[in-house]
Each structure stands twice: as C-alpha cells, then as structure tokens.
Design a protein around this motif. Structure first.
Motif, PDB file in Angstrom:
ATOM      1  N   LEU A 195      -8.473  41.524   8.416  1.00  0.00           N
ATOM      2  CA  LEU A 195      -9.044  40.906   9.609  1.00  0.00           C
ATOM      3  C   LEU A 195     -10.392  40.262   9.303  1.00  0.00           C
ATOM      4  O   LEU A 195     -10.694  39.170   9.787  1.00  0.00           O
ATOM      5  CB  LEU A 195      -9.182  41.948  10.719  1.00  0.00           C
ATOM      6  CG  LEU A 195      -7.862  42.575  11.185  1.00  0.00           C
ATOM      7  CD1 LEU A 195      -8.129  43.710  12.156  1.00  0.00           C
ATOM      8  CD2 LEU A 195      -6.946  41.521  11.791  1.00  0.00           C
ATOM      9  N   GLN A 196     -11.171  40.914   8.461  1.00  0.00           N
ATOM     10  CA  GLN A 196     -12.494  40.392   8.105  1.00  0.00           C
ATOM     11  C   GLN A 196     -12.388  39.087   7.314  1.00  0.00           C
ATOM     12  O   GLN A 196     -13.096  38.124   7.606  1.00  0.00           O
ATOM     13  CB  GLN A 196     -13.273  41.434   7.300  1.00  0.00           C
ATOM     14  CG  GLN A 196     -14.677  40.990   6.938  1.00  0.00           C
ATOM     15  CD  GLN A 196     -15.423  42.035   6.123  1.00  0.00           C
ATOM     16  OE1 GLN A 196     -15.008  43.186   6.012  1.00  0.00           O
ATOM     17  NE2 GLN A 196     -16.538  41.622   5.543  1.00  0.00           N
ATOM     18  N   VAL A 197     -11.516  39.043   6.313  1.00  0.00           N
ATOM     19  CA  VAL A 197     -11.401  37.844   5.490  1.00  0.00           C
ATOM     20  C   VAL A 197     -10.865  36.667   6.317  1.00  0.00           C
ATOM     21  O   VAL A 197     -11.288  35.527   6.136  1.00  0.00           O
ATOM     22  CB  VAL A 197     -10.574  38.094   4.212  1.00  0.00           C
ATOM     23  CG1 VAL A 197      -9.085  38.151   4.476  1.00  0.00           C
ATOM     24  CG2 VAL A 197     -10.893  37.066   3.145  1.00  0.00           C
ATOM     25  N   LEU A 198      -9.966  36.945   7.236  1.00  0.00           N
ATOM     26  CA  LEU A 198      -9.461  35.885   8.113  1.00  0.00           C
ATOM     27  C   LEU A 198     -10.554  35.386   9.046  1.00  0.00           C
ATOM     28  O   LEU A 198     -10.718  34.177   9.234  1.00  0.00           O
ATOM     29  CB  LEU A 198      -8.246  36.370   8.899  1.00  0.00           C
ATOM     30  CG  LEU A 198      -6.981  36.605   8.077  1.00  0.00           C
ATOM     31  CD1 LEU A 198      -5.924  37.301   8.918  1.00  0.00           C
ATOM     32  CD2 LEU A 198      -6.448  35.298   7.502  1.00  0.00           C
ATOM     33  N   ALA A 199     -11.307  36.309   9.631  1.00  0.00           N
ATOM     34  CA  ALA A 199     -12.401  35.925  10.525  1.00  0.00           C
ATOM     35  C   ALA A 199     -13.445  35.095   9.790  1.00  0.00           C
ATOM     36  O   ALA A 199     -13.951  34.094  10.318  1.00  0.00           O
ATOM     37  CB  ALA A 199     -13.035  37.161  11.148  1.00  0.00           C
ATOM     38  N   GLU A 200     -13.759  35.480   8.560  1.00  0.00           N
ATOM     39  CA  GLU A 200     -14.731  34.714   7.771  1.00  0.00           C
ATOM     40  C   GLU A 200     -14.220  33.317   7.443  1.00  0.00           C
ATOM     41  O   GLU A 200     -15.006  32.406   7.210  1.00  0.00           O
ATOM     42  CB  GLU A 200     -15.101  35.462   6.487  1.00  0.00           C
ATOM     43  CG  GLU A 200     -15.986  36.654   6.737  1.00  0.00           C
ATOM     44  CD  GLU A 200     -16.427  37.362   5.475  1.00  0.00           C
ATOM     45  OE1 GLU A 200     -16.150  36.861   4.357  1.00  0.00           O
ATOM     46  OE2 GLU A 200     -17.049  38.430   5.597  1.00  0.00           O
ATOM     47  N   ASP A 201     -12.890  33.137   7.464  1.00  0.00           N
ATOM     48  CA  ASP A 201     -12.297  31.826   7.238  1.00  0.00           C
ATOM     49  C   ASP A 201     -12.132  31.051   8.551  1.00  0.00           C
ATOM     50  O   ASP A 201     -11.563  29.966   8.558  1.00  0.00           O
ATOM     51  CB  ASP A 201     -10.940  31.981   6.543  1.00  0.00           C
ATOM     52  CG  ASP A 201     -10.507  30.728   5.828  1.00  0.00           C
ATOM     53  OD1 ASP A 201     -11.285  30.210   4.996  1.00  0.00           O
ATOM     54  OD2 ASP A 201      -9.396  30.238   6.105  1.00  0.00           O
ATOM     55  N   GLY A 202     -12.599  31.640   9.643  1.00  0.00           N
ATOM     56  CA  GLY A 202     -12.530  30.965  10.940  1.00  0.00           C
ATOM     57  C   GLY A 202     -11.199  31.092  11.651  1.00  0.00           C
ATOM     58  O   GLY A 202     -10.891  30.303  12.548  1.00  0.00           O
ATOM     59  N   ILE A 203     -10.410  32.086  11.284  1.00  0.00           N
ATOM     60  CA  ILE A 203      -9.088  32.276  11.886  1.00  0.00           C
ATOM     61  C   ILE A 203      -9.141  33.437  12.875  1.00  0.00           C
ATOM     62  O   ILE A 203      -9.578  34.530  12.535  1.00  0.00           O
ATOM     63  CB  ILE A 203      -8.031  32.545  10.804  1.00  0.00           C
ATOM     64  CG1 ILE A 203      -7.956  31.355   9.846  1.00  0.00           C
ATOM     65  CG2 ILE A 203      -6.671  32.837  11.433  1.00  0.00           C
ATOM     66  CD1 ILE A 203      -7.053  31.577   8.654  1.00  0.00           C
ATOM     67  N   GLU A 204      -8.675  33.176  14.098  1.00  0.00           N
ATOM     68  CA  GLU A 204      -8.639  34.232  15.116  1.00  0.00           C
ATOM     69  C   GLU A 204      -7.568  35.255  14.747  1.00  0.00           C
ATOM     70  O   GLU A 204      -6.516  34.908  14.223  1.00  0.00           O
ATOM     71  CB  GLU A 204      -8.347  33.622  16.480  1.00  0.00           C
ATOM     72  CG  GLU A 204      -9.467  32.706  16.956  1.00  0.00           C
ATOM     73  CD  GLU A 204      -9.228  32.182  18.351  1.00  0.00           C
ATOM     74  OE1 GLU A 204      -8.462  32.817  19.113  1.00  0.00           O
ATOM     75  OE2 GLU A 204      -9.818  31.145  18.676  1.00  0.00           O
ATOM     76  N   THR A 205      -7.852  36.513  15.040  1.00  0.00           N
ATOM     77  CA  THR A 205      -6.952  37.587  14.601  1.00  0.00           C
ATOM     78  C   THR A 205      -6.400  38.452  15.740  1.00  0.00           C
ATOM     79  O   THR A 205      -5.576  39.328  15.477  1.00  0.00           O
ATOM     80  CB  THR A 205      -7.687  38.510  13.609  1.00  0.00           C
ATOM     81  OG1 THR A 205      -8.827  39.078  14.255  1.00  0.00           O
ATOM     82  CG2 THR A 205      -8.120  37.736  12.363  1.00  0.00           C
ATOM     83  N   GLU A 206      -6.813  38.219  16.957  1.00  0.00           N
ATOM     84  CA  GLU A 206      -6.399  39.130  18.027  1.00  0.00           C
ATOM     85  C   GLU A 206      -4.899  39.090  18.319  1.00  0.00           C
ATOM     86  O   GLU A 206      -4.355  40.010  18.908  1.00  0.00           O
ATOM     87  CB  GLU A 206      -7.197  38.916  19.313  1.00  0.00           C
ATOM     88  CG  GLU A 206      -7.241  37.517  19.840  1.00  0.00           C
ATOM     89  CD  GLU A 206      -8.319  36.655  19.197  1.00  0.00           C
ATOM     90  OE1 GLU A 206      -8.219  35.455  19.334  1.00  0.00           O
ATOM     91  OE2 GLU A 206      -9.227  37.175  18.550  1.00  0.00           O
ATOM     92  N   HIS A 207      -4.201  38.050  17.908  1.00  0.00           N
ATOM     93  CA  HIS A 207      -2.760  37.943  18.150  1.00  0.00           C
ATOM     94  C   HIS A 207      -1.918  38.566  17.031  1.00  0.00           C
ATOM     95  O   HIS A 207      -0.698  38.514  17.076  1.00  0.00           O
ATOM     96  CB  HIS A 207      -2.382  36.472  18.317  1.00  0.00           C
ATOM     97  CG  HIS A 207      -2.650  35.661  17.083  1.00  0.00           C
ATOM     98  ND1 HIS A 207      -3.913  35.251  16.738  1.00  0.00           N
ATOM     99  CD2 HIS A 207      -1.819  35.228  16.115  1.00  0.00           C
ATOM    100  CE1 HIS A 207      -3.850  34.579  15.600  1.00  0.00           C
ATOM    101  NE2 HIS A 207      -2.595  34.558  15.196  1.00  0.00           N
TER     102      HIS A 207
END
Length: 137
Positions: free
Chosen positions: A50-62
């Motif tokens: 989740l952290q690496v995706l968020a740092e890449d600007g990708i939403e993760t709540e779904h």
C-alpha cells in the motif's frame, strides 16, 4: 471493456501491485480493467504494498485480498500469473481468452526497497506486455 485477472499465491503484494498499475496505466487509454486474486490469499495486503503504491500516486482504498475461487465464474480477456509457483498449479479459467506468465520476485517479508524494485519491474515488463496483448490492434 477488456478484463484482466492477475494471480499470485497470497494476493498481498505482487498481484495487488500489478492490478493497481494496470488500472492506472491501461484503464482509460485501453479500456482495460484488472482484478487480482491469490491461490491461498493472505486476507490482507502488505503495508509496504500500500505504501509503495501510494508513493507512486495510486489510490489503494479499492484494493483487497481475495481468492481465485471468488472469481472463477468471470470471463477474462487475459489471465496473468506473476508467481512462478502459481504458474505450475494455477486453476484454468474456462472463460479466459488467453493466459500468460510473467514472473516477479515476492517482496513480502523483505525490506521496502524490494517492493519498490518489483513495482519498477512491473512498470517496465508487465504494463508493456499487457498493452501489447490487449491495447494494440
């Protein structure tokens, strides 16, 4: 809309990252939607994923960890295995038009840099391959 299923063992890192990347980079330009699942789902997503995706600007709540059994009745344009072990034992998806394998190392339990490395590898290897399979006519 073209549907992609990405499978690994635990559905906590690799397949989740791949799902998020495909939806981000191929969703609108190619009308592609990806889902992910695991043969033995962990039931949760690694915090580092989740952290690496968020740092890449990708939403993760779904995103959530789920089993291939939950998705076997869905017809997919493409089924992708991202784990070498899963490739050997993956169930068949009768409605899948095509199945491919692109193996990535499992970053689970490793330092955060391993997650960054696999995300980078997926951008360079997985996204172009899926684009080639589903987007270029």
């Amino acid at each position: 809309m073209k549907k992609v299923l990405i499978i690994d063992n635990g559905n906590a890192a690799r397949s989740i990252m791949a799902q998020a990347l495909v939806n981000r980079y191929l969703g609108r330009p190619c009308d592609v939607h990806a889902e992910s699942a695991g043969l033995a789902p962990k039931g949760s997503i690694d915090h580092e994923t989740l952290q690496v995706l968020a740092e890449d600007g990708i939403e993760t709540e779904h995103l959530w960890s789920k089993s291939v059994d939950d998705l076997k009745e869905t017809d997919y344009d493409l089924v992708v295995t991202v784990c070498d072990n899963v490739k050997e034992v993956c169930p068949t998806f009768p409605g899948a038009k095509k199945e491919i394998h692109i193996g990535f190392d499992d970053p689970s339990g490793k330092p955060f840099e391993a997650y960054e490395r696999e995300l980078h590898q997926m951008k360079n290897l997985l996204i172009p391959r899926i684009r080639e399979e589903l987007c270029e006519e």
